[in-house]
Design a protein around this motif. Structure first.
Motif, PDB file in Angstrom:
ATOM      1  N   TRP A 174       0.828  -1.326   0.122  1.00 36.70           N
ATOM      2  CA  TRP A 174      -0.082  -0.080   0.029  1.00 36.70           C
ATOM      3  C   TRP A 174       0.981   1.167   0.082  1.00 36.70           C
ATOM      4  O   TRP A 174       0.683   2.154  -0.702  1.00 36.70           O
ATOM      5  N   LEU A 175       1.853   1.326   0.842  1.00 39.09           N
ATOM      6  CA  LEU A 175       2.804   2.448   0.934  1.00 39.09           C
ATOM      7  C   LEU A 175       3.223   2.609  -0.281  1.00 39.09           C
ATOM      8  O   LEU A 175       3.399   3.930  -0.796  1.00 39.09           O
ATOM      9  N   LYS A 176       3.949   1.644  -1.045  1.00 41.58           N
ATOM     10  CA  LYS A 176       4.766   1.936  -2.177  1.00 41.58           C
ATOM     11  C   LYS A 176       3.655   2.512  -3.331  1.00 41.58           C
ATOM     12  O   LYS A 176       4.106   2.931  -4.135  1.00 41.58           O
ATOM     13  N   SER A 177       2.334   1.950  -3.342  1.00 42.09           N
ATOM     14  CA  SER A 177       1.309   2.518  -4.364  1.00 42.09           C
ATOM     15  C   SER A 177       1.292   3.977  -4.319  1.00 42.09           C
ATOM     16  O   SER A 177       0.490   4.461  -5.029  1.00 42.09           O
ATOM     17  N   VAL A 217      -4.928   0.884  11.751  1.00 37.27           N
ATOM     18  CA  VAL A 217      -6.357  -0.132  11.988  1.00 37.27           C
ATOM     19  C   VAL A 217      -7.268   0.829  11.381  1.00 37.27           C
ATOM     20  O   VAL A 217      -8.221   0.175  10.613  1.00 37.27           O
ATOM     21  N   ALA A 218      -7.409   2.064  11.707  1.00 31.53           N
ATOM     22  CA  ALA A 218      -8.485   2.912  11.420  1.00 31.53           C
ATOM     23  C   ALA A 218      -8.404   3.021   9.767  1.00 31.53           C
ATOM     24  O   ALA A 218      -9.520   3.083   9.132  1.00 31.53           O
ATOM     25  N   ARG A 219      -7.294   2.752   9.235  1.00 28.53           N
ATOM     26  CA  ARG A 219      -7.127   3.064   7.732  1.00 28.53           C
ATOM     27  C   ARG A 219      -7.406   1.586   6.967  1.00 28.53           C
ATOM     28  O   ARG A 219      -7.429   1.667   5.601  1.00 28.53           O
ATOM     29  N   ALA A 271      -9.718  11.821  14.459  1.00 29.10           N
ATOM     30  CA  ALA A 271      -8.916  12.798  14.021  1.00 29.10           C
ATOM     31  C   ALA A 271      -8.584  12.612  12.288  1.00 29.10           C
ATOM     32  O   ALA A 271      -8.553  13.567  11.822  1.00 29.10           O
ATOM     33  N   LEU A 272      -8.572  11.237  12.001  1.00 29.70           N
ATOM     34  CA  LEU A 272      -8.089  10.929  10.513  1.00 29.70           C
ATOM     35  C   LEU A 272      -9.361  11.292   9.964  1.00 29.70           C
ATOM     36  O   LEU A 272      -9.389  11.669   8.786  1.00 29.70           O
ATOM     37  N   GLN A 273     -10.557  11.202  10.442  1.00 33.66           N
ATOM     38  CA  GLN A 273     -11.855  11.475   9.821  1.00 33.66           C
ATOM     39  C   GLN A 273     -11.928  13.021   9.571  1.00 33.66           C
ATOM     40  O   GLN A 273     -12.297  13.568   8.571  1.00 33.66           O
ATOM     41  N   SER A 274     -11.533  13.740  10.927  1.00 37.06           N
ATOM     42  CA  SER A 274     -11.566  15.136  10.495  1.00 37.06           C
ATOM     43  C   SER A 274     -10.636  15.778   9.439  1.00 37.06           C
ATOM     44  O   SER A 274     -10.859  16.747   8.899  1.00 37.06           O
ATOM     45  N   ALA A 275      -9.437  15.072   9.381  1.00 39.76           N
ATOM     46  CA  ALA A 275      -8.515  15.538   8.192  1.00 39.76           C
ATOM     47  C   ALA A 275      -8.915  14.830   6.801  1.00 39.76           C
ATOM     48  O   ALA A 275      -8.141  15.391   5.749  1.00 39.76           O
TER      49      ALA A 275
END
Ligand SMILES: N[C@@H](CC=O)C(=O)O
Length: 305
Positions: free
Chosen positions: A33-36, A270-272, A298-302
């Motif tokens: 995933w990171l490489k993509s 985990v959230a991702r 926090a991830l949602q708000s961003a």
């Protein structure tokens, strides 16, 4: 040397199964995933975020191999080199080469944190490790408050040695940053300069070639944009991204200790949907109840999830 780190270089976590063993399937998911993500140039494994010093030598090698497989060997895997003595660190570099790493991020010797180092000792460690292993090395600049931070002369001398091609700078003293980075740039124009000030990146973004950060695990897309804004000297854009990320930065990195950031990164993954759970190895401990929800919000708000 043709390793190009001018962009985002995440330092992945090491995923564990619930029984504490290394989760190689999750490494495959995380690495691929990171490489993509467009703009990701390499992955640095076995760093602080990767709990590298909590792994056995055999596990360290298998983790390097697994990350190399996860990216189909298409971007460089860089190994954290953390052993204290020069000869054993050189052995660690050789292991990294054997496992498929293309470069090493060499940590200062642990004893230097408390006692400082003899003049010339860091240069000697970098020299021997490169000569014995052939592994290209990244200079790791520790915070100014530690006794193993490298003064300007030491940085320039290490950077001048064969095999040293980049610097991960986490000096966390903006007077030193503002006065030393221009000198390093002028004196060592080929050295790739990367910031790792995860908890307040903004100030450093206008001077660097890229980032080498644990933060890259969880917000790679926005960090790639932040790097672009910095290179374009576009302060309003960089500020906008910084502000958007601030809730994530706070829930991951503005914690009691930077170490907790590693646990928080796992919750964010985990959230991702990349990891199934946030198991860490002792001496890391679980975060307080509710932290996982705060990180998710926090991830949602961003707008990340
Ligand atoms: N971002 C931290 C932790 C990474 O190794 C640092 O500044 O060193």
């Amino acid at each position: 040397m043709d390793i190009d780190l001018r962009g985002l270089n995440p330092a992945p976590v090491t995923p564990f199964n619930r029984d504490g063993s290394v989760d190689y399937k999750a490494i495959q998911r995380l690495g691929s995933w990171l490489k993509s993500v467009d703009g990701v140039k390499s992955l640095t494994v076995l760093g602080h975020a990767g709990e590298g010093t909590f792994l056995s030598e055999k596990e360290q090698m298998k983790v390097i191999e697994a990350f190399v497989d996860s990216v189909n060997d298409e971007i460089p895997i860089i190994a954290g080199i953390t052993r204290e003595g020069t000869e054993v660190a050189a052995e660690e570099c050789k292991n990294a080469v054997q496992a498929g790493a293309k470069a090493g991020l060499m940590y200062p010797s642990h004893g230097w944190l408390r006692f400082g180092y003899q003049k010339g000792a860091p240069q000697d460690k970098y020299r021997v490790c490169y000569e014995e292993s052939g592994l290209p090395l990244i200079l790791f600049q520790y915070p100014d408050v530690t006794k193993c931070t490298y003064d300007l002369e030491t940085q320039l001398e290490i950077a001048d040695q064969p095999g040293v091609f980049a610097m991960k700078n986490g000096v966390r003293n903006m007077k030193r940053w503002d006065t030393e980075i221009p000198v390093v740039r002028a004196e060592r124009p080929d050295l790739q300069i990367l910031s790792c000030h995860d908890e307040y990146l903004l100030h450093t973004m206008f001077d660097v070639d890229g980032l080498l950060v644990g933060y890259g695990n969880v917000a790679p897309e926005l960090l790639v944009e932040l790097i672009k804004a910095g290179k374009n000297k576009d302060y309003p854009k960089a500020r906008e991204i910084h502000d958007k990320l601030l809730p994530v930065t706070s829930t991951v990195y503005h914690r009691g200790s930077h170490m907790e950031g590693t646990v928080a990164l796992k919750h964010a993954l985990v959230a991702r949907g990349i990891l199934e759970h946030a198991t860490v190895r002792s001496p890391l401990l679980p975060l307080a109840e509710g932290a996982d929800l705060e990180i998710k919000q926090a991830l949602q708000s961003a707008g990340i999830i």
